[in-house]
Design a protein around this motif. Structure first.
Motif, PDB file in Angstrom:
ATOM      1  N   ASN A  72       9.852 -42.318 -25.957  1.00  0.00           N
ATOM      2  CA  ASN A  72       9.918 -41.020 -24.981  1.00  0.00           C
ATOM      3  C   ASN A  72      11.100 -40.274 -25.381  1.00  0.00           C
ATOM      4  O   ASN A  72      12.436 -40.964 -25.854  1.00  0.00           O
ATOM      5  CB  ASN A  72       9.878 -41.658 -23.726  1.00  0.00           C
ATOM      6  CG  ASN A  72       8.626 -42.547 -23.314  1.00  0.00           C
ATOM      7  OD1 ASN A  72       7.914 -42.780 -23.952  1.00  0.00           O
ATOM      8  ND2 ASN A  72       8.420 -42.619 -22.004  1.00  0.00           N
ATOM      9  N   ALA A  73      10.771 -39.204 -24.995  1.00  0.00           N
ATOM     10  CA  ALA A  73      12.372 -38.119 -25.154  1.00  0.00           C
ATOM     11  C   ALA A  73      13.134 -38.857 -24.260  1.00  0.00           C
ATOM     12  O   ALA A  73      12.783 -39.070 -23.141  1.00  0.00           O
ATOM     13  CB  ALA A  73      11.840 -36.878 -24.409  1.00  0.00           C
ATOM     14  N   ASP A  74      14.512 -39.033 -24.790  1.00  0.00           N
ATOM     15  CA  ASP A  74      15.322 -39.574 -23.787  1.00  0.00           C
ATOM     16  C   ASP A  74      16.624 -38.842 -23.327  1.00  0.00           C
ATOM     17  O   ASP A  74      17.436 -39.112 -22.828  1.00  0.00           O
ATOM     18  CB  ASP A  74      16.207 -40.747 -24.685  1.00  0.00           C
ATOM     19  CG  ASP A  74      16.671 -40.537 -25.939  1.00  0.00           C
ATOM     20  OD1 ASP A  74      16.612 -39.558 -26.265  1.00  0.00           O
ATOM     21  OD2 ASP A  74      16.985 -41.501 -26.757  1.00  0.00           O
ATOM     22  N   TYR A  75      16.506 -37.314 -24.011  1.00  0.00           N
ATOM     23  CA  TYR A  75      17.694 -36.457 -23.611  1.00  0.00           C
ATOM     24  C   TYR A  75      17.252 -35.828 -22.226  1.00  0.00           C
ATOM     25  O   TYR A  75      18.066 -35.234 -21.726  1.00  0.00           O
ATOM     26  CB  TYR A  75      17.840 -35.502 -24.619  1.00  0.00           C
ATOM     27  CG  TYR A  75      16.494 -34.411 -24.782  1.00  0.00           C
ATOM     28  CD1 TYR A  75      17.169 -33.126 -24.195  1.00  0.00           C
ATOM     29  CD2 TYR A  75      15.604 -34.689 -25.647  1.00  0.00           C
ATOM     30  CE1 TYR A  75      15.757 -32.142 -24.324  1.00  0.00           C
ATOM     31  CE2 TYR A  75      14.550 -33.664 -25.462  1.00  0.00           C
ATOM     32  CZ  TYR A  75      14.763 -32.372 -25.105  1.00  0.00           C
ATOM     33  OH  TYR A  75      13.955 -31.476 -24.950  1.00  0.00           O
ATOM     34  N   GLU A 125       6.367 -29.229 -20.805  1.00  0.00           N
ATOM     35  CA  GLU A 125       7.541 -28.860 -21.552  1.00  0.00           C
ATOM     36  C   GLU A 125       7.222 -27.513 -22.529  1.00  0.00           C
ATOM     37  O   GLU A 125       6.660 -26.801 -21.937  1.00  0.00           O
ATOM     38  CB  GLU A 125       7.642 -30.123 -22.315  1.00  0.00           C
ATOM     39  CG  GLU A 125       8.337 -31.369 -21.503  1.00  0.00           C
ATOM     40  CD  GLU A 125       9.589 -30.774 -20.740  1.00  0.00           C
ATOM     41  OE1 GLU A 125      10.169 -29.848 -21.056  1.00  0.00           O
ATOM     42  OE2 GLU A 125       9.937 -31.495 -19.682  1.00  0.00           O
ATOM     43  N   GLU A 175      16.010 -32.168 -15.624  1.00  0.00           N
ATOM     44  CA  GLU A 175      16.040 -31.332 -16.694  1.00  0.00           C
ATOM     45  C   GLU A 175      17.162 -30.051 -16.650  1.00  0.00           C
ATOM     46  O   GLU A 175      18.016 -29.809 -17.120  1.00  0.00           O
ATOM     47  CB  GLU A 175      14.813 -30.437 -16.902  1.00  0.00           C
ATOM     48  CG  GLU A 175      14.708 -30.152 -18.357  1.00  0.00           C
ATOM     49  CD  GLU A 175      13.101 -29.993 -18.900  1.00  0.00           C
ATOM     50  OE1 GLU A 175      12.854 -28.943 -19.590  1.00  0.00           O
ATOM     51  OE2 GLU A 175      12.397 -30.566 -18.598  1.00  0.00           O
ATOM     52  N   VAL A 231       7.711 -32.136 -25.672  1.00  0.00           N
ATOM     53  CA  VAL A 231       8.341 -32.939 -25.406  1.00  0.00           C
ATOM     54  C   VAL A 231       8.041 -34.335 -24.327  1.00  0.00           C
ATOM     55  O   VAL A 231       8.475 -35.333 -24.400  1.00  0.00           O
ATOM     56  CB  VAL A 231      10.105 -33.147 -25.234  1.00  0.00           C
ATOM     57  CG1 VAL A 231      10.523 -32.510 -26.849  1.00  0.00           C
ATOM     58  CG2 VAL A 231      10.462 -32.452 -24.257  1.00  0.00           C
ATOM     59  N   LEU A 276       7.350 -40.107 -28.963  1.00  0.00           N
ATOM     60  CA  LEU A 276       7.647 -39.054 -29.742  1.00  0.00           C
ATOM     61  C   LEU A 276       8.043 -39.626 -31.118  1.00  0.00           C
ATOM     62  O   LEU A 276       8.771 -40.395 -31.328  1.00  0.00           O
ATOM     63  CB  LEU A 276       8.683 -37.941 -29.136  1.00  0.00           C
ATOM     64  CG  LEU A 276       8.421 -37.554 -28.018  1.00  0.00           C
ATOM     65  CD1 LEU A 276       9.364 -36.710 -27.289  1.00  0.00           C
ATOM     66  CD2 LEU A 276       7.093 -36.586 -27.681  1.00  0.00           C
ATOM     67  N   GLY A 316      10.399 -34.832 -32.175  1.00  0.00           N
ATOM     68  CA  GLY A 316      10.001 -34.472 -30.952  1.00  0.00           C
ATOM     69  C   GLY A 316       8.471 -34.251 -30.556  1.00  0.00           C
ATOM     70  O   GLY A 316       7.973 -33.615 -29.821  1.00  0.00           O
ATOM     71  N   SER A 339       4.358 -35.807 -30.281  1.00  0.00           N
ATOM     72  CA  SER A 339       3.943 -37.107 -29.980  1.00  0.00           C
ATOM     73  C   SER A 339       3.431 -38.013 -30.904  1.00  0.00           C
ATOM     74  O   SER A 339       2.344 -37.152 -31.906  1.00  0.00           O
ATOM     75  CB  SER A 339       2.730 -36.747 -28.642  1.00  0.00           C
ATOM     76  OG  SER A 339       1.956 -37.902 -28.555  1.00  0.00           O
TER      77      SER A 339
END
Ligand code: GLU
Length: 320
Positions: free
Chosen positions: A29-32, A68, A165, A266, A287, A291, A293
């Motif tokens: 998964n997007a971690d940022y 997103e 975000e 993302v 992802l 970025g 999937s």
């Protein structure tokens, strides 16, 4: 020559794709964005909307995930609706950056030359252009109602995602102000950035994205609501933007292997447009390193290749 595909064939191949990839655990998964890191990584849905309005759904197609960057397409359409194709080209541009979605170098390299509304910089510029200039509330209403038109039903803001975000979007804040420095933002930079962040935080389902894709594939006529959403002449412009940069620096590889222009986000969503044939969407949170999937890519590629569909085939397709 016209290729004929039956609806049950399409259903069967979509079900096979789901079955084949549902246990794939590649990617993460997007971690940022902290909210996205915690979404169930096993969610997986595939949705196909035909131009007669029929929707094929497999798996988690009603789960609301963060739209997103797929929203960049929707707002590019809004700007096209409000300004027309020529102004979009002049004020934002339609060129791939060849660099990651959030690249600052791309802005520095192309400071005299605009780039595309489908990377962060161009998408923030697009939000700045949304009319009416100067009125954040009305601009937001225009963004949401345009997405509603395209999807045939309303998206819903995921407050927690928006908060998450907004608290961590330092890179995007730099982009907004750098754009201001190069006179490439057309409203207040902070407001434009906030609109961009909020639109990315809208919750959408795979089913809704497939309907939006089908609206583009159907020359602006939403096949479910039967409403003409945008001028048919804008349709190839939108698909060309998606073709050029829908997968960021991986777009060439994607188009070469899948044969369908598609846009990723993302949040794990991918939305593909096969002009004159169908809209397709797949959603799964983990992802790859660019970025995009993992499972959504595998599923869409499987369906396209198995059915011999390809935007560059040069043959008509009838789905009956
Ligand atoms: N909101 C995300 C960002 O601006 C979107 C990125 C994406 O989906 O590619 O970083």
């Amino acid at each position: 020559m016209e290729k004929k595909i039956t609806i049950s064939q399409l259903q069967e191949v979509a079900a096979q794709a789901h079955e084949q990839f549902k246990d794939n655990t590649d990617g993460k998964n997007a971690d940022y964005i902290p909210y996205l890191a915690n979404i169930n990584p096993n969610l997986f849905g595939i949705s196909i909307c035909l131009l007669n309005g029929q929707v094929i759904e497999i798996g988690d197609t009603s789960y609301r995930f963060g739209i997103e960057s797929v929203s960049k397409v929707h707002t590019a359409i809004l700007v096209l609706r409000q300004y027309g194709a020529e102004k979009l080209l002049k004020m934002i541009g339609a060129d791939a950056t060849g660099l990651p979605f959030n690249s600052i170098i791309a802005i520095l390299l192309e400071n005299d030359h605009p780039s595309t509304p489908l990377v962060n910089a161009g998408a923030i510029t697009a939000c700045s252009m949304v009319e009416p200039i100067g009125d954040s509330g009305k601009k937001w209403d225009a963004i949401v109602s345009n997405i509603t038109d395209l999807c045939g039903s309303a998206p819903q803001l995921i407050d927690e995602l928006y908060k998450s975000e907004s608290e961590t979007n330092f890179n995007n804040r730099s982009i907004a102000w750098l754009l201001k420095n190069y006179n490439r933002i057309y409203d207040d930079p902070d407001m434009s950035l906030d609109l961009y962040t909020r639109q990315c935080s809208l919750g959408i389902t795979a089913k809704q994205l497939s309907v939006a894709a089908a609206t583009i594939a159907n020359r602006g006529m939403n096949p479910v609501t039967q409403r003409q959403i945008f001028d048919p002449e804008l349709s190839p412009k939108i698909t060309s933007l998606i073709s050029t940069v829908g997968f960021y620096e991986r777009t060439g590889d994607w188009l070469y292997t899948s044969g369908i222009p598609a846009k990723t986000g993302v949040g794990g969503g991918v939305m593909g447009v096969l002009p004159g044939v169908m809209g397709i969407s797949a959603f799964a949170p983990p992802l790859d390193e660019s970025g995009n999937s993992v499972k959504a890519q595998l599923a869409i590629k499987y369906i396209m290749n198995k059915l011999g569909l390809n935007v560059f085939n040069g043959e008509g397709v009838a789905i009956e």
